[in-house]
Scaffold this active site. Structure first.
Site, PDB file in Angstrom:
ATOM      1  N   SER A  96       1.868  -8.540  -4.619  1.00  0.00           N
ATOM      2  CA  SER A  96       1.430  -7.955  -5.901  1.00  0.00           C
ATOM      3  C   SER A  96       1.596  -6.583  -5.736  1.00  0.00           C
ATOM      4  O   SER A  96       1.845  -6.017  -4.574  1.00  0.00           O
ATOM      5  CB  SER A  96      -0.075  -8.244  -6.463  1.00  0.00           C
ATOM      6  OG  SER A  96      -0.369  -7.552  -7.610  1.00  0.00           O
ATOM      7  N   TYR A 109      -9.287  -8.433  -4.813  1.00  0.00           N
ATOM      8  CA  TYR A 109      -7.925  -8.967  -5.146  1.00  0.00           C
ATOM      9  C   TYR A 109      -7.159  -7.909  -4.465  1.00  0.00           C
ATOM     10  O   TYR A 109      -5.957  -8.433  -3.483  1.00  0.00           O
ATOM     11  CB  TYR A 109      -7.605  -8.971  -6.561  1.00  0.00           C
ATOM     12  CG  TYR A 109      -6.238  -9.443  -7.009  1.00  0.00           C
ATOM     13  CD1 TYR A 109      -5.643 -10.903  -6.652  1.00  0.00           C
ATOM     14  CD2 TYR A 109      -5.336  -8.601  -7.451  1.00  0.00           C
ATOM     15  CE1 TYR A 109      -4.556 -11.380  -6.924  1.00  0.00           C
ATOM     16  CE2 TYR A 109      -3.878  -9.111  -7.735  1.00  0.00           C
ATOM     17  CZ  TYR A 109      -3.567 -10.385  -7.454  1.00  0.00           C
ATOM     18  OH  TYR A 109      -2.143 -10.756  -7.679  1.00  0.00           O
TER      19      TYR A 109
END
Length: 238
Positions: A96, A109
């Site tokens: 990501s 995350y």
């Protein structure tokens, strides 16, 4: 290979739980038994997060790391053993842009994606004797998907109430196409995003002091939106 030319023997679907690491070797062996080889592993499992650290139980962080990081490297280990024997293959991991930068409401995350970045960058350096094994990291920005509906919140039993509007995010098919182009060309790390997210990636990479200043400004709005029940990503799309 045309999809229309695929036979029933060309397709195998297996249920897989990334958190059940004891099942990963058997799953890998099932694929090898059916096809005889594994050319490409795409690590694309994981969950995001929407919660402030001060409000979040520590077991949420354990669950994020167990799924996003440890589950991914567990499956990779068994598939890589086969690729090393063949001296060929591609390991593709969907990380990501949060593996490159930091952002509020996603501390766990971001940590899991930073862990994946560090792991696979290091693994690549261990495979120099295997030039035909590619280690590829895909770093998407916001993409239209159901990931928001399934995010971790401040406790494991709670789901998010508002998934928000996704029209400002990159269409799923464009992200998939750019991912395939990156994999076909053995791009070691691909940032797949629209602006302003992509611009922030470059800032974070080359001008981190400016990135921290900008993220503080954008992050404050992101937290305000979150507390008001508005999609947290909306602050980055305007």
């Amino acid at each position: 290979l045309e999809i229309s030319s695929l036979s029933e023997n060309d397709i195998l679907v297996l249920r897989l739980d990334l958190t059940d690491k004891s099942s990963h070797e058997a799953a890998t062996n099932s694929v090898l038994k059916h096809f005889g080889k594994i050319d490409v592993l795409v690590n694309n499992g994981g969950r995001s997060q929407r919660s402030l650290f001060v409000d979040t139980n520590l077991d949420v962080y354990s669950a994020i790391i167990e799924l996003n990081y440890l589950g991914t490297i567990s499956l990779t280990k068994y598939v890589l053993n086969h690729m090393v024997q063949r001296r060929k293959g591609k390991i593709v991991t969907v990380s990501s842009v949060m593996g490159i930068m930091g952002a509020p409401l996603a501390t766990g995350y971001c940590a899991s994606k930073h862990a994946l970045q560090g792991f696979f960058n290091s693994l690549r350096t261990e495979l120099t004797d295997y030039p035909e094994i590619s280690v590829i990291q895909i770093c998407p920005g916001p993409v239209q998907s159901q990931i928001i509906q399934n995010v971790f919140t401040e406790n494991l039993a709670k789901s998010i109430e508002n998934s928000g509007d996704q029209s400002h995010k990159m269409p799923t098919d464009r992200c998939a196409r750019l991912t395939l182009v990156s994999v076909a060309n053995d791009v070691k790390e691909a940032w797949i995003s629209d602006h302003p997210y992509l611009a922030v990636c470059y800032l974070w990479q080359y001008a981190p002091t400016w990135a921290w200043w900008l993220m503080n400004k954008m992050g404050k709005k992101r937290i305000q939106n979150f507390k008001s029940g508005i999609d947290a990503d909306a602050s980055y799309s305007r």
